[in-house]
Design a protein around this motif. Sequence first.
Motif, PDB file in Angstrom:
ATOM      1  N   ILE A 379     -46.579  10.924   6.709  1.00 27.16           N
ATOM      2  CA  ILE A 379     -47.317  11.679   7.721  1.00 27.16           C
ATOM      3  C   ILE A 379     -48.582  10.918   8.118  1.00 27.16           C
ATOM      4  CG2 ILE A 379     -48.776  13.729   7.990  1.00 27.16           C
ATOM      5  CD1 ILE A 379     -46.560  15.330   6.586  1.00 27.16           C
ATOM      6  N   GLU A 380     -49.292  10.396   7.133  1.00 24.39           N
ATOM      7  CA  GLU A 380     -50.528   9.655   7.419  1.00 24.39           C
ATOM      8  C   GLU A 380     -50.261   8.436   8.304  1.00 24.39           C
ATOM      9  OE1 GLU A 380     -54.114   7.303   5.023  1.00 24.39           O
ATOM     10  OE2 GLU A 380     -52.483   8.288   3.920  1.00 24.39           O
ATOM     11  N   LYS A 381     -49.125   7.768   8.087  1.00 21.07           N
ATOM     12  CA  LYS A 381     -48.796   6.553   8.836  1.00 21.07           C
ATOM     13  C   LYS A 381     -47.939   6.826  10.066  1.00 21.07           C
ATOM     14  CE  LYS A 381     -48.979   3.407   4.848  1.00 21.07           C
ATOM     15  NZ  LYS A 381     -49.546   4.360   3.870  1.00 21.07           N
ATOM     16  N   ASN A 382     -47.589   8.094  10.308  1.00 16.80           N
ATOM     17  CA  ASN A 382     -46.784   8.465  11.477  1.00 16.80           C
ATOM     18  C   ASN A 382     -45.389   7.838  11.431  1.00 16.80           C
ATOM     19  OD1 ASN A 382     -46.567   9.885  13.991  1.00 16.80           O
ATOM     20  ND2 ASN A 382     -46.783   7.943  15.083  1.00 16.80           N
ATOM     21  N   VAL A 383     -44.776   7.850  10.242  1.00 19.01           N
ATOM     22  CA  VAL A 383     -43.454   7.232  10.082  1.00 19.01           C
ATOM     23  C   VAL A 383     -42.547   8.094   9.201  1.00 19.01           C
ATOM     24  CG1 VAL A 383     -44.161   4.837  10.514  1.00 19.01           C
ATOM     25  CG2 VAL A 383     -44.336   5.787   8.189  1.00 19.01           C
ATOM     26  N   VAL A 384     -42.540   9.386   9.409  1.00 19.24           N
ATOM     27  CA  VAL A 384     -41.709  10.248   8.569  1.00 19.24           C
ATOM     28  C   VAL A 384     -40.230   9.897   8.726  1.00 19.24           C
ATOM     29  CG1 VAL A 384     -41.002  12.628   8.119  1.00 19.24           C
ATOM     30  CG2 VAL A 384     -43.408  12.108   8.565  1.00 19.24           C
ATOM     31  N   ALA A 385     -39.819   9.490   9.915  1.00 19.67           N
ATOM     32  CA  ALA A 385     -38.410   9.110  10.120  1.00 19.67           C
ATOM     33  C   ALA A 385     -38.006   7.930   9.239  1.00 19.67           C
ATOM     34  CB  ALA A 385     -38.161   8.778  11.588  1.00 19.67           C
ATOM     35  N   PHE A 386     -38.969   7.106   8.846  1.00 19.16           N
ATOM     36  CA  PHE A 386     -38.666   5.968   7.983  1.00 19.16           C
ATOM     37  C   PHE A 386     -38.226   6.410   6.580  1.00 19.16           C
ATOM     38  CE2 PHE A 386     -41.236   2.270  10.041  1.00 19.16           C
ATOM     39  CZ  PHE A 386     -40.642   2.541  11.253  1.00 19.16           C
ATOM     40  N   VAL A 387     -38.613   7.621   6.174  1.00 23.44           N
ATOM     41  CA  VAL A 387     -38.185   8.093   4.863  1.00 23.44           C
ATOM     42  C   VAL A 387     -36.662   8.237   4.833  1.00 23.44           C
ATOM     43  CG1 VAL A 387     -38.483   9.852   3.083  1.00 23.44           C
ATOM     44  CG2 VAL A 387     -40.384   9.305   4.605  1.00 23.44           C
ATOM     45  N   HIS A 388     -36.081   8.582   5.961  1.00 19.21           N
ATOM     46  CA  HIS A 388     -34.626   8.668   6.065  1.00 19.21           C
ATOM     47  C   HIS A 388     -34.009   7.288   5.834  1.00 19.21           C
ATOM     48  CE1 HIS A 388     -30.714   9.786   7.923  1.00 19.21           C
ATOM     49  NE2 HIS A 388     -31.049  11.011   7.547  1.00 19.21           N
ATOM     50  N   ILE A 389     -34.656   6.250   6.356  1.00 17.25           N
ATOM     51  CA  ILE A 389     -34.183   4.879   6.149  1.00 17.25           C
ATOM     52  C   ILE A 389     -34.350   4.476   4.686  1.00 17.25           C
ATOM     53  CG2 ILE A 389     -34.551   2.460   6.789  1.00 17.25           C
ATOM     54  CD1 ILE A 389     -35.657   3.462   9.468  1.00 17.25           C
ATOM     55  N   SER A 390     -35.413   4.936   4.061  1.00 17.52           N
ATOM     56  CA  SER A 390     -35.728   4.524   2.690  1.00 17.52           C
ATOM     57  C   SER A 390     -34.640   4.917   1.699  1.00 17.52           C
ATOM     58  CB  SER A 390     -37.059   5.132   2.245  1.00 17.52           C
ATOM     59  OG  SER A 390     -36.899   6.487   1.845  1.00 17.52           O
ATOM     60  N   MET A 391     -33.957   6.005   1.993  1.00 21.01           N
ATOM     61  CA  MET A 391     -32.944   6.589   1.101  1.00 21.01           C
ATOM     62  C   MET A 391     -33.550   7.228  -0.151  1.00 21.01           C
ATOM     63  SD  MET A 391     -29.718   4.046   1.679  1.00 21.01           S
ATOM     64  CE  MET A 391     -29.736   2.914   3.081  1.00 21.01           C
ATOM     65  N   ARG A 392     -34.864   7.341  -0.181  1.00 23.11           N
ATOM     66  CA  ARG A 392     -35.509   8.133  -1.228  1.00 23.11           C
ATOM     67  C   ARG A 392     -35.632   9.568  -0.721  1.00 23.11           C
ATOM     68  NH1 ARG A 392     -40.725   5.880  -4.095  1.00 23.11           N
ATOM     69  NH2 ARG A 392     -40.282   7.836  -5.202  1.00 23.11           N
ATOM     70  N   ILE A 393     -34.503  10.187  -0.537  1.00 24.00           N
ATOM     71  CA  ILE A 393     -34.433  11.483   0.117  1.00 24.00           C
ATOM     72  C   ILE A 393     -33.117  12.134  -0.297  1.00 24.00           C
ATOM     73  CG2 ILE A 393     -33.339  10.468   2.163  1.00 24.00           C
ATOM     74  CD1 ILE A 393     -34.811  12.458   3.920  1.00 24.00           C
ATOM     75  N   ARG A 394     -33.116  13.454  -0.379  1.00 24.44           N
ATOM     76  CA  ARG A 394     -31.869  14.202  -0.552  1.00 24.44           C
ATOM     77  C   ARG A 394     -31.850  15.307   0.495  1.00 24.44           C
ATOM     78  NH1 ARG A 394     -28.041  11.605  -2.810  1.00 24.44           N
ATOM     79  NH2 ARG A 394     -26.932  13.603  -2.926  1.00 24.44           N
ATOM     80  N   ILE A 395     -30.714  15.488   1.109  1.00 18.94           N
ATOM     81  CA  ILE A 395     -30.576  16.506   2.144  1.00 18.94           C
ATOM     82  C   ILE A 395     -29.379  17.378   1.815  1.00 18.94           C
ATOM     83  CG2 ILE A 395     -30.136  16.926   4.595  1.00 18.94           C
ATOM     84  CD1 ILE A 395     -31.675  14.381   5.225  1.00 18.94           C
ATOM     85  N   ASP A 396     -29.648  18.674   1.666  1.00 22.39           N
ATOM     86  CA  ASP A 396     -28.587  19.652   1.470  1.00 22.39           C
ATOM     87  C   ASP A 396     -28.154  20.142   2.848  1.00 22.39           C
ATOM     88  OD1 ASP A 396     -29.110  19.389  -1.251  1.00 22.39           O
ATOM     89  OD2 ASP A 396     -30.501  21.078  -1.267  1.00 22.39           O
ATOM     90  N   LEU A 397     -26.990  19.706   3.286  1.00 29.00           N
ATOM     91  CA  LEU A 397     -26.528  20.003   4.638  1.00 29.00           C
ATOM     92  C   LEU A 397     -25.667  21.254   4.628  1.00 29.00           C
ATOM     93  CD1 LEU A 397     -26.657  18.782   7.525  1.00 29.00           C
ATOM     94  CD2 LEU A 397     -24.458  17.694   7.033  1.00 29.00           C
ATOM     95  N   ALA A 398     -26.107  22.266   5.359  1.00 28.88           N
ATOM     96  CA  ALA A 398     -25.336  23.500   5.456  1.00 28.88           C
ATOM     97  C   ALA A 398     -24.107  23.277   6.341  1.00 28.88           C
ATOM     98  CB  ALA A 398     -26.210  24.611   6.039  1.00 28.88           C
ATOM     99  N   PRO A 399     -23.060  24.084   6.189  1.00 34.08           N
ATOM    100  CA  PRO A 399     -21.872  23.916   7.034  1.00 34.08           C
ATOM    101  C   PRO A 399     -22.224  23.965   8.514  1.00 34.08           C
ATOM    102  CG  PRO A 399     -21.397  25.430   5.233  1.00 34.08           C
ATOM    103  CD  PRO A 399     -22.874  25.158   5.185  1.00 34.08           C
ATOM    104  N   GLY A 400     -21.769  22.960   9.254  1.00 33.55           N
ATOM    105  CA  GLY A 400     -22.043  22.894  10.684  1.00 33.55           C
ATOM    106  C   GLY A 400     -23.447  22.459  11.038  1.00 33.55           C
TER     107      GLY A 400
END
Length: 471
Positions: A379-400
């Motif tokens: 957030i401080e660096k304005n690069v939250v989308a980069f966390v998705h690239i980092s792969m240091r992330i887990r996402i629980d995807l609901a159906p659909g």
Amino acid sequence: MKFTVIGHACLFIDTGRERILVDPWLSGSCYWRSWWHFPPNTEIRQEFLEPDYVYLSHHHFDHFHYPSLRRISKRARVLIPRFGVDVMRHELDAIGFKDVTELPHGEIVTFDSGTRLASYQYGPDDSAVVVEREGIVLADFNDCKIKGAAIRPMLKAFGAPAFLFKSHSFAQAYPNCYDIADPADAKLMTREDFLETFIDALRELRPTYAIPFASMVACLHPESRQCNVYAVRPPEVAAAAAASDIGTATKTVLMVAGDTWSSAGGFQLGVNDYYEKQDLWLDRLAERVAPKIEQEEAGERAITLTFDQFERYFGRFLKSLPPMIALVLKRPMVFFAPSDPMPYWVLDFRKRTVRRLPAPPAERAAIVRIREAILAAAIEKNVVAFVHISMRIRIDLAPGGVQTDFLFWGLLSLAELGYFPLHKMATARAARVLWRRRAEAWGLVRSLVSLRSFDQKVMRTLMSRRHRNAS
């Protein structure tokens, strides 16, 4: 002419008259200690730090690596693509480079020596660079997916390249960092898609040699290390190319850090067992970098994120989105913040509000789990989308939920680049960029109709799911 692979997407080109350094990530890690060079990068010689020119293809940390750029002589002239918004120039000024030139799409720069160079942009923040010297053409596509009508002016200006450098593997969290409730939501991107896009580039460009490139990384952080299992490695790319209809028109050459080619000596390839003994190498590298990761971990554990920080950032993002965005972003995205008594922080696209709840809403698209210290830093660096690239992330995807999740990360990336609110694009600069790239725009329209390409496979999946949900 001579070129040296330094590592990952970093290439050093010596034309005999100019020294050109492309996408310098010279050492260390990027994306919060997640990405490391694999195979290991070569020894950094002084000439790599004193190029005549530096070309930066785009703004991602593995191509625009701040620690590496600080090491490079500030006498170097920096060449960057000219996008619809200023993505990189102000940051290069802050690092200390004095001579920075934005290259319009497809405009050829001819140096005094006769060497020609051109940047070809594609999408909001990707570019390829082409260098020609005495009839030898190098096309470095790195992550750029330029194709179709957009690629024809390049072929007209330079002809078929002798060398094509192109990426070939996952560079984002989907689907490998997702817990996916509905198996149908796991089909947007597959290993075969990455292989096919590589082979499609060979069909269009017909290079003499193809070098699998810009995917030479390993995730060595404990939170992302499982992603190495899914990486598409160069031997797999070479096997797929050999089995394709390309035949002998193009030879795929596997190059690792330190390998070279020259007009005088051809390819000089070192003997290695990186891919044959990949697991052994990854264990060895992980052990080597473990102290640095643990040091970073100690700092991260002490940092929490406040809801006020989160709300300010994502509140601005929600307000910047185009009108009627709720027609496509119909379900909320949820971030999990374990330090808060109400840990589910909800982005509501219909109301354009951020709120926190003690439990996730039933209609959510996904729950995003990111360590609070990383999210705070992003957030401080304005690069939250980069966390998705980092792969240091887990996402629980609901159906659909895949449509909302996929579009959310794409729109967040555009906002962080500076494309939103849309009035930022109502400029003479943006109009000139769009005109120069009209072939790309026309190609996009045609592919939307035909639904045959890889990116349109994604679009087709989202469209069919939207139709299914509506019915």
